[in-house]
Motif scaffolding. Structure first.
Motif, short mmCIF file in Angstrom:
data_model
loop_
_atom_site.label_atom_id
_atom_site.label_comp_id
_atom_site.label_asym_id
_atom_site.label_seq_id
_atom_site.Cartn_x
_atom_site.Cartn_y
_atom_site.Cartn_z
N ALA A 1 -62.25 -55.66 56.89
CA ALA A 1 -62.87 -55.51 58.20
C ALA A 1 -61.94 -54.83 59.21
N ILE A 2 -60.63 -55.01 59.06
CA ILE A 2 -59.71 -54.44 60.04
C ILE A 2 -59.02 -53.17 59.57
N SER A 3 -59.14 -52.83 58.32
CA SER A 3 -58.48 -51.62 57.82
C SER A 3 -59.30 -50.38 58.19
N PRO A 4 -58.63 -49.25 58.41
CA PRO A 4 -59.37 -48.03 58.75
C PRO A 4 -60.14 -47.51 57.54
N HIS A 5 -61.25 -46.85 57.84
CA HIS A 5 -62.06 -46.28 56.77
C HIS A 5 -61.48 -44.94 56.34
N PRO A 6 -61.72 -44.55 55.11
CA PRO A 6 -61.22 -43.26 54.67
C PRO A 6 -61.81 -42.12 55.50
N SER A 7 -60.99 -41.10 55.77
CA SER A 7 -61.44 -40.00 56.59
C SER A 7 -60.76 -38.71 56.12
N TYR A 8 -61.47 -37.60 56.30
CA TYR A 8 -60.92 -36.29 55.97
C TYR A 8 -60.31 -35.60 57.18
N TRP A 9 -60.49 -36.15 58.37
CA TRP A 9 -60.01 -35.51 59.58
C TRP A 9 -58.49 -35.39 59.65
N PRO A 10 -57.70 -36.33 59.20
CA PRO A 10 -56.24 -36.11 59.21
C PRO A 10 -55.83 -34.93 58.33
N LEU A 11 -56.50 -34.76 57.20
CA LEU A 11 -56.23 -33.62 56.33
C LEU A 11 -56.63 -32.31 57.02
N LEU B 1 -52.95 -27.28 61.69
CA LEU B 1 -51.59 -27.08 62.18
C LEU B 1 -50.86 -26.02 61.35
N ALA B 2 -51.10 -26.02 60.03
CA ALA B 2 -50.50 -24.99 59.17
C ALA B 2 -51.02 -23.61 59.54
N VAL B 3 -52.33 -23.50 59.83
CA VAL B 3 -52.91 -22.21 60.24
C VAL B 3 -52.32 -21.79 61.59
N LEU B 4 -52.14 -22.72 62.51
CA LEU B 4 -51.56 -22.42 63.82
C LEU B 4 -50.14 -21.88 63.67
N LEU B 5 -49.32 -22.53 62.86
CA LEU B 5 -47.95 -22.08 62.67
C LEU B 5 -47.89 -20.73 61.95
N LEU C 1 -53.48 -17.22 65.16
CA LEU C 1 -53.01 -18.27 66.06
C LEU C 1 -54.18 -18.86 66.84
N GLY C 2 -55.08 -18.02 67.33
CA GLY C 2 -56.26 -18.50 68.05
C GLY C 2 -57.18 -19.32 67.17
N VAL C 3 -57.34 -18.90 65.90
CA VAL C 3 -58.16 -19.65 64.96
C VAL C 3 -57.52 -21.02 64.69
N GLY C 4 -56.19 -21.06 64.62
CA GLY C 4 -55.48 -22.32 64.40
C GLY C 4 -55.67 -23.28 65.57
N VAL C 5 -55.60 -22.75 66.80
CA VAL C 5 -55.81 -23.59 67.99
C VAL C 5 -57.22 -24.15 67.99
N LEU C 6 -58.20 -23.28 67.68
CA LEU C 6 -59.60 -23.72 67.63
C LEU C 6 -59.81 -24.80 66.57
N LEU C 7 -59.21 -24.62 65.40
CA LEU C 7 -59.33 -25.61 64.33
C LEU C 7 -58.67 -26.95 64.71
#
Length: 115
Positions: A66-76, A82-86, A96-102
């Motif tokens: 009940a207290i553990s976070p659910h699996p998510s793809y958003w951190p990935l 961030l890799a696209v931004l760099l 760079l703009g596409v990375g910021v948008l992502l």
């Protein structure tokens, strides 16, 4: 107060001192009476000093699921963004703009995700 008036007060105790002060304030005249409120007309309420009962809050039993976070793809998705931004910072401003948008989309998606 003179020394003669203080001697009987010291012998009689603290209650007598209050009486002497009250009698000396009455001797001052009507000005002192107007400045001091009349205690006979005011009503006072007394509160009882009963000990309060301690209330013990019952703790709810919570399991790990009940207290553990659910699996998510958003951190990935955020890491990929961030890799696209760099990569865009090194190579091209369009990437760079596409990375910021992502990154913005990834953060908003992660925040608004329901449990």
């Amino acid at each position: 107060m003179s020394q003669e008036q203080l001697k009987p007060i010291e012998q009689q105790g603290p209650d007598a001192e209050d009486e002497v002060k009250a009698s000396s304030s009455q001797e001052e005249g009507p000005v002192a009476d107007a400045a001091t409120p009349n205690t006979e007309d005011t009503t006072t309420t007394t509160t009882s000093t009963l000990p309060k009962k301690k209330r013990v809050k019952k703790a709810l039993l919570v399991d790990e699921k009940a207290i553990s976070p659910h699996p998510s793809y958003w951190p990935l998705a955020l890491a990929f963004s961030l890799a696209v931004l760099l990569l865009g910072a090194v190579t091209n401003l369009i990437i760079l703009g596409v990375g910021v948008l992502l990154i913005i989309v990834s953060i908003i998606g992660w925040i608004t995700e329901r449990r």
